[in-house]
Design a protein around this motif. Structure first.
Motif, PDB file in Angstrom:
ATOM      1  N   HIS A  51       0.818  -1.193   0.000  1.00 12.69           N
ATOM      2  CA  HIS A  51       0.000   0.000   0.000  1.00 12.69           C
ATOM      3  C   HIS A  51       0.869   1.267   0.000  1.00 12.69           C
ATOM      4  O   HIS A  51       0.614   2.199  -0.752  1.00 12.69           O
ATOM      5  CB  HIS A  51      -0.945  -0.023   1.188  1.00 12.69           C
ATOM      6  N   GLU A  52       1.893   1.288   0.865  1.00  7.60           N
ATOM      7  CA  GLU A  52       2.751   2.466   0.967  1.00  7.60           C
ATOM      8  C   GLU A  52       3.503   2.716  -0.328  1.00  7.60           C
ATOM      9  O   GLU A  52       3.647   3.858  -0.765  1.00  7.60           O
ATOM     10  CB  GLU A  52       3.733   2.332   2.133  1.00  7.60           C
ATOM     11  N   LEU A  53       3.984   1.638  -0.970  1.00  3.05           N
ATOM     12  CA  LEU A  53       4.708   1.790  -2.229  1.00  3.05           C
ATOM     13  C   LEU A  53       3.789   2.362  -3.311  1.00  3.05           C
ATOM     14  O   LEU A  53       4.188   3.277  -4.046  1.00  3.05           O
ATOM     15  CB  LEU A  53       5.301   0.454  -2.679  1.00  3.05           C
ATOM     16  N   LYS A  54       2.577   1.890  -3.400  1.00  4.36           N
ATOM     17  CA  LYS A  54       1.626   2.415  -4.385  1.00  4.36           C
ATOM     18  C   LYS A  54       1.338   3.891  -4.131  1.00  4.36           C
ATOM     19  O   LYS A  54       1.236   4.683  -5.066  1.00  4.36           O
ATOM     20  CB  LYS A  54       0.335   1.606  -4.371  1.00  4.36           C
ATOM     21  N   THR A  55       1.215   4.260  -2.854  1.00  4.72           N
ATOM     22  CA  THR A  55       0.971   5.660  -2.505  1.00  4.72           C
ATOM     23  C   THR A  55       2.134   6.530  -2.958  1.00  4.72           C
ATOM     24  O   THR A  55       1.938   7.613  -3.529  1.00  4.72           O
ATOM     25  CB  THR A  55       0.764   5.796  -0.987  1.00  4.72           C
ATOM     26  N   LEU A  56       3.355   6.069  -2.734  1.00  6.11           N
ATOM     27  CA  LEU A  56       4.534   6.829  -3.158  1.00  6.11           C
ATOM     28  C   LEU A  56       4.618   6.921  -4.677  1.00  6.11           C
ATOM     29  O   LEU A  56       4.975   7.968  -5.220  1.00  6.11           O
ATOM     30  CB  LEU A  56       5.810   6.191  -2.596  1.00  6.11           C
ATOM     31  N   LEU A  57       4.293   5.852  -5.365  1.00  5.70           N
ATOM     32  CA  LEU A  57       4.350   5.867  -6.831  1.00  5.70           C
ATOM     33  C   LEU A  57       3.297   6.810  -7.419  1.00  5.70           C
ATOM     34  O   LEU A  57       3.566   7.496  -8.408  1.00  5.70           O
ATOM     35  CB  LEU A  57       4.203   4.453  -7.388  1.00  5.70           C
ATOM     36  N   ARG A  58       2.116   6.882  -6.809  1.00  3.42           N
ATOM     37  CA  ARG A  58       1.110   7.850  -7.262  1.00  3.42           C
ATOM     38  C   ARG A  58       1.611   9.279  -7.052  1.00  3.42           C
ATOM     39  O   ARG A  58       1.425  10.148  -7.900  1.00  3.42           O
ATOM     40  CB  ARG A  58      -0.218   7.634  -6.539  1.00  3.42           C
ATOM     41  N   ALA A  59       2.268   9.506  -5.912  1.00  4.38           N
ATOM     42  CA  ALA A  59       2.824  10.842  -5.637  1.00  4.38           C
ATOM     43  C   ALA A  59       3.911  11.178  -6.648  1.00  4.38           C
ATOM     44  O   ALA A  59       4.016  12.313  -7.109  1.00  4.38           O
ATOM     45  CB  ALA A  59       3.375  10.903  -4.220  1.00  4.38           C
ATOM     46  N   ALA A  60       4.727  10.200  -7.023  1.00  2.00           N
ATOM     47  CA  ALA A  60       5.786  10.429  -8.006  1.00  2.00           C
ATOM     48  C   ALA A  60       5.187  10.783  -9.363  1.00  2.00           C
ATOM     49  O   ALA A  60       5.706  11.648 -10.070  1.00  2.00           O
ATOM     50  CB  ALA A  60       6.677   9.192  -8.120  1.00  2.00           C
ATOM     51  N   GLU A  61       4.100  10.149  -9.711  1.00  2.00           N
ATOM     52  CA  GLU A  61       3.439  10.471 -10.979  1.00  2.00           C
ATOM     53  C   GLU A  61       2.895  11.896 -10.954  1.00  2.00           C
ATOM     54  O   GLU A  61       3.046  12.644 -11.917  1.00  2.00           O
ATOM     55  CB  GLU A  61       2.313   9.459 -11.266  1.00  2.00           C
ATOM     56  N   ARG A  62       2.288  12.295  -9.839  1.00  2.00           N
ATOM     57  CA  ARG A  62       1.795  13.677  -9.716  1.00  2.00           C
ATOM     58  C   ARG A  62       2.939  14.669  -9.761  1.00  2.00           C
ATOM     59  O   ARG A  62       2.781  15.792 -10.227  1.00  2.00           O
ATOM     60  CB  ARG A  62       1.022  13.841  -8.407  1.00  2.00           C
ATOM     61  N   ALA A  63       4.099  14.260  -9.284  1.00  2.00           N
ATOM     62  CA  ALA A  63       5.258  15.161  -9.232  1.00  2.00           C
ATOM     63  C   ALA A  63       5.746  15.546 -10.621  1.00  2.00           C
ATOM     64  O   ALA A  63       6.514  16.493 -10.764  1.00  2.00           O
ATOM     65  CB  ALA A  63       6.384  14.519  -8.430  1.00  2.00           C
TER      66      ALA A  63
END
Length: 82
Positions: free
Chosen positions: A1-13
């Motif tokens: 879950h945490e990894l997916k959250t970080l990857l979504r944030a990276a995409e928004r970045a």
């Protein structure tokens, strides 16, 4: 879950400056999570800077040092024309 959250944030970045803070008790897996996250970012061509601030450090603006070092390395690796 945490990894997916970080990857979504990276995409928004890609379009919006983004900062995420990873916290938790010692031994919970923060280092492993970040290792997997940074590898996934590199695989997708996402530039990422990592830094670490420890509780007992008293260096002003320590978090910025990692960012500036990472940007310097990345920009220095680009062809001169870029």
């Amino acid at each position: 879950h945490e990894l997916k959250t970080l990857l979504r944030a990276a995409e928004r970045a890609r379009t919006t400056p983004t900062v995420r803070v990873i916290t938790g008790p010692s031994g919970i897996g923060k280092t492993r999570l970040l290792a997997r996250f940074t590898q996934a970012c590199r695989d997708y061509g996402i530039f990422i800077c990592l830094g670490r601030c420890r509780v007992r450090e008293h260096v002003r603006l320590n978090a910025w040092e990692a960012l500036l070092d990472g940007l310097t390395r990345m920009l220095s690796s680009l062809p001169r024309a870029e």
